[in-house]
Design an enzyme around this catalytic site. Sequence first.
Site, mmCIF file in Angstrom:
data_model
loop_
_atom_site.group_PDB
_atom_site.id
_atom_site.type_symbol
_atom_site.label_atom_id
_atom_site.label_comp_id
_atom_site.label_asym_id
_atom_site.label_seq_id
_atom_site.Cartn_x
_atom_site.Cartn_y
_atom_site.Cartn_z
ATOM 1 N N SER A 284 0.831 -1.216 0.000
ATOM 2 C CA SER A 284 0.000 0.000 0.000
ATOM 3 C C SER A 284 0.863 1.263 0.000
ATOM 4 C CB SER A 284 -0.970 -0.003 1.189
ATOM 5 O OG SER A 284 -0.290 0.142 2.408
ATOM 6 N N ARG B 123 23.211 -13.607 2.977
ATOM 7 C CA ARG B 123 22.584 -12.296 2.847
ATOM 8 C C ARG B 123 23.396 -11.396 1.911
ATOM 9 N NH1 ARG B 123 18.823 -10.030 5.828
ATOM 10 N NH2 ARG B 123 18.910 -11.709 7.328
ATOM 11 N N MET C 33 10.620 -6.723 4.367
ATOM 12 C CA MET C 33 10.858 -7.350 5.664
ATOM 13 C C MET C 33 12.179 -8.110 5.703
ATOM 14 S SD MET C 33 8.616 -6.199 7.537
ATOM 15 C CE MET C 33 6.952 -5.543 7.670
ATOM 16 N N ARG C 34 13.214 -7.466 5.173
ATOM 17 C CA ARG C 34 14.558 -8.046 5.267
ATOM 18 C C ARG C 34 15.518 -6.962 5.734
ATOM 19 N NH1 ARG C 34 16.350 -12.548 2.838
ATOM 20 N NH2 ARG C 34 18.369 -11.581 2.441
ATOM 21 N N HIS D 272 8.449 3.445 9.104
ATOM 22 C CA HIS D 272 8.197 2.557 10.238
ATOM 23 C C HIS D 272 6.869 2.951 10.891
ATOM 24 C CE1 HIS D 272 9.174 -0.287 13.376
ATOM 25 N NE2 HIS D 272 8.737 0.604 14.241
HETATM 26 C C1 GAR Z 1 3.907 -0.659 6.707
HETATM 27 O O1 GAR Z 1 3.023 -0.382 7.766
HETATM 28 C C2 GAR Z 1 5.336 -0.356 7.105
HETATM 29 O O2 GAR Z 1 5.434 0.722 7.982
HETATM 30 C C3 GAR Z 1 5.720 -1.625 7.785
HETATM 31 O O3 GAR Z 1 5.172 -2.630 6.977
HETATM 32 C C4 GAR Z 1 3.950 -2.161 6.415
HETATM 33 C C5 GAR Z 1 3.931 -2.472 4.953
HETATM 34 O O4 GAR Z 1 2.669 -2.200 4.409
HETATM 35 N N1 GAR Z 1 7.130 -1.751 7.902
HETATM 36 C C6 GAR Z 1 7.734 -2.227 8.994
HETATM 37 O O5 GAR Z 1 7.136 -2.648 9.959
HETATM 38 C C7 GAR Z 1 9.243 -2.210 8.943
HETATM 39 N N2 GAR Z 1 9.785 -2.539 10.207
HETATM 40 P P1 GAR Z 1 2.482 -2.091 2.842
HETATM 41 O O6 GAR Z 1 3.086 -3.367 2.228
HETATM 42 O O7 GAR Z 1 1.002 -2.053 2.647
HETATM 43 O O8 GAR Z 1 3.160 -0.852 2.361
#
Ligand code: GAR
Length: 201
Positions: free
Chosen positions: A12, A65, A90-91, A109
């Site tokens: 999103s 990695r 998420m990496r 974040h």
């Molecule tokens: C978002 O809320 C972002 O802040 C979070 O993942 C979500 C991704 O949503 N990121 C973290 O938590 C990083 N530590 P999206 O795929 O709909 O953009």
Amino acid sequence: MNIAVFASGNGSNLQALIDAEAKGDLAGGRILLVVCDKPAAFALERAGKAGIKTFVLEAKDFKSREDYDARIVRRLKEENIELVVLAGFMRILSAPFLEEYEGRVLNVHPALLPSFKGVHGIKDAFEYGVKVTGVTVHFVNNELDGGPVILQSCVRIEPDDTRETLEEKIHAEEHRLYPEAVRFFVQGKLKVEGRKVRILN
Ligand code: GAR
């Protein structure tokens, strides 16, 4: 400025950036590539619909990695990418990657850093019982969720909020704040002075 967005899931925030670019709100920033570690991520559909190239790499296909990240760097260079925007990727990026793109990697974040670091920022804040949480856009460095803060915005947790309603509020705020931060970067308005980021006029 050529931008790569890295995503792992729903995408999103990627969508908010795509929409911002379409409206001319990224000051000439162009999303050229979406990098993703999950072949089934909805973010890839969003990229496809917007006509943006995708680069999917699964961690299981790499020994380390560093190997994984080196492959991404190679692709970013082919595309002349100048800014990396992490949007729910998420990496953790390795030190060599961050050296290569030092000062050119942003992250969003879903909490007010340095509170509630990690992958469950919304849930952790909700369960802790804080009355105010929010969104942080920051530069990425070698410390997890620890780079200099670019923009922050508060979200109140009301007594009748559930985790779901809080998630909605946080996401809406992310979608507003992240394109703004990217625009500032593209415009060359972000000046990092130690831990502080000054936003030039
Ligand atoms: C978002 O809320 C972002 O802040 C979070 O993942 C979500 C991704 O949503 N990121 C973290 O938590 C990083 N530590 P999206 O795929 O709909 O953009």
